[in-house]
Motif scaffolding. Sequence first.
Motif, PDB file in Angstrom:
ATOM      1  N   ARG A  37       3.880   8.318   2.763  1.00  0.00           N
ATOM      2  CA  ARG A  37       3.357   6.993   3.136  1.00  0.00           C
ATOM      3  C   ARG A  37       4.473   5.972   3.363  1.00  0.00           C
ATOM      4  NH1 ARG A  37      -1.879   5.454   1.708  1.00  0.00           N
ATOM      5  NH2 ARG A  37      -1.314   3.427   2.557  1.00  0.00           N
ATOM      6  N   ILE A  38       5.652   6.199   2.809  1.00  0.00           N
ATOM      7  CA  ILE A  38       6.767   5.265   2.996  1.00  0.00           C
ATOM      8  C   ILE A  38       7.445   5.442   4.357  1.00  0.00           C
ATOM      9  CG2 ILE A  38       7.231   4.981   0.543  1.00  0.00           C
ATOM     10  CD1 ILE A  38       9.552   7.039   0.902  1.00  0.00           C
ATOM     11  N   ASP A  39       7.170   6.566   5.021  1.00  0.00           N
ATOM     12  CA  ASP A  39       7.911   6.914   6.242  1.00  0.00           C
ATOM     13  C   ASP A  39       7.720   5.945   7.393  1.00  0.00           C
ATOM     14  OD1 ASP A  39       8.703   9.093   4.773  1.00  0.00           O
ATOM     15  OD2 ASP A  39       7.505  10.558   5.897  1.00  0.00           O
ATOM     16  N   GLU A  88       0.834  -1.206   0.000  1.00  0.00           N
ATOM     17  CA  GLU A  88       0.000   0.000   0.000  1.00  0.00           C
ATOM     18  C   GLU A  88       0.868   1.255   0.000  1.00  0.00           C
ATOM     19  OE1 GLU A  88      -2.636  -0.263   3.351  1.00  0.00           O
ATOM     20  OE2 GLU A  88      -3.509  -2.138   2.634  1.00  0.00           O
ATOM     21  N   ALA A  89       1.953   1.253   0.779  1.00  0.00           N
ATOM     22  CA  ALA A  89       2.854   2.410   0.844  1.00  0.00           C
ATOM     23  C   ALA A  89       3.561   2.639  -0.492  1.00  0.00           C
ATOM     24  CB  ALA A  89       3.871   2.220   1.965  1.00  0.00           C
ATOM     25  N   VAL A  90       3.998   1.563  -1.135  1.00  0.00           N
ATOM     26  CA  VAL A  90       4.645   1.675  -2.451  1.00  0.00           C
ATOM     27  C   VAL A  90       3.681   2.301  -3.455  1.00  0.00           C
ATOM     28  CG1 VAL A  90       5.584   0.359  -4.407  1.00  0.00           C
ATOM     29  CG2 VAL A  90       6.258  -0.223  -2.064  1.00  0.00           C
ATOM     30  N   HIS A 148       3.950   6.248  -5.194  1.00  0.00           N
ATOM     31  CA  HIS A 148       4.002   6.480  -6.641  1.00  0.00           C
ATOM     32  C   HIS A 148       2.786   7.250  -7.145  1.00  0.00           C
ATOM     33  CE1 HIS A 148       7.235   3.453  -6.404  1.00  0.00           C
ATOM     34  NE2 HIS A 148       7.696   4.093  -7.454  1.00  0.00           N
ATOM     35  N   ARG A 149       1.696   7.276  -6.373  1.00  0.00           N
ATOM     36  CA  ARG A 149       0.521   8.102  -6.707  1.00  0.00           C
ATOM     37  C   ARG A 149       0.691   9.534  -6.224  1.00  0.00           C
ATOM     38  NH1 ARG A 149      -2.582   3.872  -4.443  1.00  0.00           N
ATOM     39  NH2 ARG A 149      -2.881   5.207  -2.623  1.00  0.00           N
TER      40      ARG A 149
END
Length: 165
Positions: free
Chosen positions: A73-75, A61-63, A67-68
């Motif tokens: 969200r990756i943090d 979900e974070a990936v 990219h969106r």
Amino acid sequence: MTATSATRDTPIGPFTTIVDDDQRVLASGWTDDVEELRILIHPTMRPDTVRSAADLGTVTEAVDAYHRGELTRIDDVRVAQRSGEFLMHAWDVLRTVEPGAPVTYSHFAELSGRPAAIRGAASACARNAAALFVPCHRVVRIGGALGGFRWGLPAKKWLLAHESA
């Protein structure tokens, strides 16, 4: 040890993540070659087997969200890498570099507590197995030149532009 991988399509090509049983990222990058990533993992943590999955839950979900355009969200995704004290600290510092605000290798060395260790800072970027989640793409040369990137300079250029938009 067994780990799990999943590959997602992204605007700059396939992105694969390998996670351990605790959903910590062991390695990731813009490739669909799991073995290319597996060998980047420190030998003491390297899985013997990597099984494939369609989805890794919150990691996937974070990936997708990153990219969106949901850059932070990756943090919160946990990462597990192992090396010497300086590299491990430098990887933690990289996770504090904000999207859209790249730093130079010399500034990264300063942030890591060793202003003279510019080569050490560059080594931390080069040896980072968890691309994206440990955003080594946010480190550039003085004057803004891109420097190197394991996944290619076009990918680094796209990531920096994506984060500055």
